[in-house]
Design a protein around this motif. Structure first.
Motif, PDB file in Angstrom:
ATOM      1  N   ILE A 167     -46.958   8.418  59.036  1.00  9.83           N
ATOM      2  CA  ILE A 167     -48.416   8.638  58.933  1.00  9.83           C
ATOM      3  C   ILE A 167     -48.724   9.364  57.618  1.00  9.83           C
ATOM      4  O   ILE A 167     -49.641   8.982  56.876  1.00  9.83           O
ATOM      5  CB  ILE A 167     -48.933   9.445  60.156  1.00  9.83           C
ATOM      6  CG1 ILE A 167     -48.807   8.611  61.430  1.00  9.83           C
ATOM      7  CG2 ILE A 167     -50.392   9.880  59.950  1.00  9.83           C
ATOM      8  CD1 ILE A 167     -49.001   9.379  62.723  1.00  9.83           C
ATOM      9  N   ALA A 168     -47.933  10.391  57.305  1.00 10.66           N
ATOM     10  CA  ALA A 168     -48.170  11.158  56.068  1.00 10.66           C
ATOM     11  C   ALA A 168     -47.961  10.261  54.841  1.00 10.66           C
ATOM     12  O   ALA A 168     -48.751  10.310  53.879  1.00 10.66           O
ATOM     13  CB  ALA A 168     -47.228  12.355  56.028  1.00 10.66           C
ATOM     14  N   ARG A 169     -46.932   9.406  54.872  1.00  8.77           N
ATOM     15  CA  ARG A 169     -46.675   8.557  53.700  1.00  8.77           C
ATOM     16  C   ARG A 169     -47.744   7.473  53.546  1.00  8.77           C
ATOM     17  O   ARG A 169     -48.117   7.110  52.431  1.00  8.77           O
ATOM     18  CB  ARG A 169     -45.286   7.914  53.809  1.00  8.77           C
ATOM     19  CG  ARG A 169     -44.168   8.906  53.545  1.00  8.77           C
ATOM     20  CD  ARG A 169     -42.809   8.296  53.773  1.00  8.77           C
ATOM     21  NE  ARG A 169     -42.419   7.352  52.727  1.00  8.77           N
ATOM     22  CZ  ARG A 169     -41.264   6.702  52.729  1.00  8.77           C
ATOM     23  NH1 ARG A 169     -40.392   6.885  53.708  1.00  8.77           N
ATOM     24  NH2 ARG A 169     -40.964   5.856  51.765  1.00  8.77           N
ATOM     25  N   LEU A 170     -48.219   6.964  54.685  1.00  3.41           N
ATOM     26  CA  LEU A 170     -49.227   5.892  54.608  1.00  3.41           C
ATOM     27  C   LEU A 170     -50.521   6.380  53.955  1.00  3.41           C
ATOM     28  O   LEU A 170     -51.246   5.603  53.326  1.00  3.41           O
ATOM     29  CB  LEU A 170     -49.530   5.346  56.009  1.00  3.41           C
ATOM     30  CG  LEU A 170     -48.610   4.227  56.495  1.00  3.41           C
ATOM     31  CD1 LEU A 170     -48.813   3.983  57.991  1.00  3.41           C
ATOM     32  CD2 LEU A 170     -48.845   2.927  55.723  1.00  3.41           C
ATOM     33  N   ALA A 171     -50.783   7.681  54.076  1.00  2.00           N
ATOM     34  CA  ALA A 171     -52.011   8.228  53.504  1.00  2.00           C
ATOM     35  C   ALA A 171     -52.070   8.018  51.988  1.00  2.00           C
ATOM     36  O   ALA A 171     -53.149   7.876  51.411  1.00  2.00           O
ATOM     37  CB  ALA A 171     -52.116   9.715  53.849  1.00  2.00           C
ATOM     38  N   ASP A 172     -50.908   7.982  51.322  1.00  2.00           N
ATOM     39  CA  ASP A 172     -50.891   7.777  49.854  1.00  2.00           C
ATOM     40  C   ASP A 172     -50.259   6.451  49.473  1.00  2.00           C
ATOM     41  O   ASP A 172     -49.771   6.294  48.366  1.00  2.00           O
ATOM     42  CB  ASP A 172     -50.007   8.828  49.160  1.00  2.00           C
ATOM     43  CG  ASP A 172     -50.331  10.214  49.556  1.00  2.00           C
ATOM     44  OD1 ASP A 172     -51.524  10.501  49.607  1.00  2.00           O
ATOM     45  OD2 ASP A 172     -49.382  10.982  49.829  1.00  2.00           O
ATOM     46  N   ASP A 173     -50.172   5.535  50.389  1.00  2.00           N
ATOM     47  CA  ASP A 173     -49.407   4.314  50.107  1.00  2.00           C
ATOM     48  C   ASP A 173     -50.365   3.119  50.053  1.00  2.00           C
ATOM     49  O   ASP A 173     -50.759   2.585  51.085  1.00  2.00           O
ATOM     50  CB  ASP A 173     -48.373   4.126  51.229  1.00  2.00           C
ATOM     51  CG  ASP A 173     -47.482   2.934  50.982  1.00  2.00           C
ATOM     52  OD1 ASP A 173     -47.691   2.235  49.976  1.00  2.00           O
ATOM     53  OD2 ASP A 173     -46.572   2.707  51.803  1.00  2.00           O
ATOM     54  N   SER A 174     -50.696   2.718  48.826  1.00  2.00           N
ATOM     55  CA  SER A 174     -51.649   1.614  48.725  1.00  2.00           C
ATOM     56  C   SER A 174     -50.929   0.273  48.517  1.00  2.00           C
ATOM     57  O   SER A 174     -51.571  -0.780  48.429  1.00  2.00           O
ATOM     58  CB  SER A 174     -52.607   1.867  47.561  1.00  2.00           C
ATOM     59  OG  SER A 174     -51.843   2.126  46.406  1.00  2.00           O
ATOM     60  N   THR A 175     -49.583   0.300  48.468  1.00  2.00           N
ATOM     61  CA  THR A 175     -48.848  -0.964  48.291  1.00  2.00           C
ATOM     62  C   THR A 175     -49.101  -1.860  49.505  1.00  2.00           C
ATOM     63  O   THR A 175     -48.960  -1.395  50.640  1.00  2.00           O
ATOM     64  CB  THR A 175     -47.312  -0.703  48.238  1.00  2.00           C
ATOM     65  OG1 THR A 175     -47.090   0.543  47.621  1.00  2.00           O
ATOM     66  CG2 THR A 175     -46.548  -1.822  47.594  1.00  2.00           C
TER      67      THR A 175
END
Ligand code: FAD
Length: 490
Positions: free
Chosen positions: A392-400
């Motif tokens: 969840i934390a990584r998805l917040a900055d993951d626009s790939t």
């Protein structure tokens, strides 16, 4: 079903289901299980979940010590600390989600004792805790609009691509397709079916470990396998029904073929010694008496107490014409649990970017060389939640974006799988890496397992569930036996 997801969760046991429940509604999840949702090792769990809920009569430190002692101090102490301190919160959470744990006369969670625990700290639902947990979690997951649940859907391939993974899926109707996800949580359970006799359900063929291994993930301590001393010794059944530790906890005697108690000859704790010690004692006594006939005897206890305390065991034994209030229960050790697996850090991250693992397929290090009873459901809950939180934390900055799905269709035709490979793998594992290992047989058995694996990899066989599982069993056998060989050479 969609084709593009944020997260693919492989498995609908305690680890996969609990992970799915962590994600907010904006994150879309594909959760698959290769058979019906109710078929998993989680749903077979009897005894319960260990955790410190009462800090007056119990202490985190004691649970940590018990876990390290059972694990022969080969545990990862940091992971044990996380398990013990965070576990109670997850147990209370699943109670809130509808798990019907047994309560005492004051309306508080009833806590029982199991071998290796210094305090009463196992919460349970009679002797079918796993089913109570999975039933409640399945009901919750099916209500989530952001989770697509596909049962009878097998992962047959997993390829790494820019931005995530492309997964090959095969339904029980034979339909093959691809789906794409930015992250994958492997929650695919254990490897019990690599043995002739196991307490594990039919799904436990090590598929997730095999896919992770193929992707280059670190696999650790796959040869650390736990054998349960008291599985019901049915003549022909591969999946053996477990006669829970709690039966010995309530005073049942272990008897040899002559009706004599014997465990105290090998360990002064007698019947209440840890699993590995009792399994060893049975194998040594088997050699001494030249017999594989062993029994558990609880007939001297009040029949009503026995029936109420162990309703599922009572019913299952009755189906085999054994009335446990009157008859001795035939038992023998068999494969039960995998301590090793896909190596992960405290957030469930494997050594492959975006690939996570949780539950029995993972190696967090909490169990060390030998799992303490009732710590595995706890591990599945704590570390699957942590994996989900990390994603969840990584998805917040993951626009790939999730990877593109390839144009070509999955392979449809191929040769028919030859009969006998799975049987042969099971035989050679049982022969050389059972309770008391036989290292002299490992080199020959490893060669044969490798030959089978090479043929399965290169033989052009049709992609079926049977094929995928046979390949997983061969891969697991090869990894385990290589590890044993390396350890013997060291
Ligand atoms: C008889 C028995 C009694 C036990 N008693 C206890 C106990 O009292 N307390 C305790 O803490 N632990 C107990 N355990 C251990 C515990 O139940 C398991 O370790 C734990 O539940 C594993 O959970 P999991 O979610 O990792 O895997 P599982 O519950 O086994 O779930 C695995 C999931 O992965 C799916 N899957 C696998 N391969 C694929 C694929 N290729 N494609 C799609 N899906 C796939 C399966 O369909 C399944 O849904 C017991 C185990 C057994 C067998």
């Amino acid at each position: 079903m969609n084709k593009y997801y944020d997260v693919l969760i492989v498995g609908a046991g305690a680890a996969g289901l609990y992970a799915a429940l962590q994600f907010p509604k904006e994150i879309n999840i594909l959760l698959i299980s290769k058979r019906e949702l109710s078929l998993s090792n989680s749903s077979l769990a009897q005894g319960g979940v260990a955790c410190v809920l009462d800090t007056i009569n119990d202490d985190y430190k004691l649970h940590i010590e018990d876990t390290l002692t059972a694990g022969k101090n080969k545990n990862n102490p940091e992971a044990v600390e996380v398990l013990v301190r965070e576990g109670p919160g997850d147990v209370l959470k699943i109670k809130e989600l509808g798990v019907d744990f047994d309560l005492d006369s004051k309306g508080e969670l009833q806590k029982t004792l199991e071998a290796g625990h210094s305090r009463h700290r196992i919460v349970h639902h009679k002797d079918s805790t796993g089913k109570a947990i999975t039933d409640a979690l399945i009901a919750q997951v099916l209500r989530r609009k952001n989770v697509d649940v596909c049962d009878n859907t097998l992962l047959f391939s997993l390829e790494k691509a820019e931005g995530g993974f492309v997964a090959g899926l095969l339904t029980s109707g034979g339909e093959k397709s691809f789906a794409s996800a930015k992250y994958c949580i492997m929650a695919s359970g254990g490897i019990g079916r690599v043995y002739q006799y196991t307490t594990n359900s039919a799904i436990a063929t090590g598929d997730g470990i095999t896919f992770a291994y193929k992707l280059g993930a670190d696999i650790k301590h796959l040869s650390w396998i736990q054998f349960h001393p008291t599985a019901f010794a049915a003549e022909n059944d591969r999946e053996r029904f477990l006669i829970s530790e709690a039966v010995r906890g309530e005073g049942a005697y272990l008897l040899n073929c002559n009706g004599e108690r014997f465990v105290h000859k090998y360990d002064k704790r007698g019947e209440l010694a840890p699993r590995d010690v009792v399994s060893n004692a049975i194998m040594l006594e088997s050699a001494a008496t030249n017999s594989e006939k062993f029994y558990l005897d609880i007939t001297y206890k009040d029949p009503e107490f026995v029936k109420n305390r162990f309703p599922m065991i009572f019913e299952n034994c009755l189906k085999e014409n054994i009335d446990i209030t009157k008859d001795r229960i035939p038992i023998f050790p068999c494969q039960h649990y995998l301590m090793g697996g896909i190596d992960v850090d405290l957030h469930g991250r494997t050594s492959v970017d975006r690939l996570y693992a949780a539950g029995e397929c993972s190696h967090t290090g909490v169990h060390g060389a030998n799992r303490l009873a009732s710590n595995s459901l706890l591990e599945a809950l704590v570390f699957s939640r942590r994996a989900a939180q990390d994603i969840i934390a990584r998805l917040a900055d993951d626009s790939t974006p999730a990877p593109e799905i390839p144009e070509e269709k999955p392979r449809t035709k191929g040769k028919e799988l030859p009969h006998g490979y799975r049987t042969e793998i099971r035989r050679l594992m049982q022969e050389c890496h059972f309770v008391i290992p036989r290292p002299e047989l490992v080199p020959g058995n490893l060669r044969r397992a490798q030959e089978i694996l090479d043929d399965l990899e290169n033989g052009g066989y049709e992609l079926s569930r049977d094929y995928v599982e046979a390949r997983s069993l061969a891969t697991v056998a090869v990894i385990v036996l290589k590890e044993v060989l390396e350890e013997n050479d060291a």
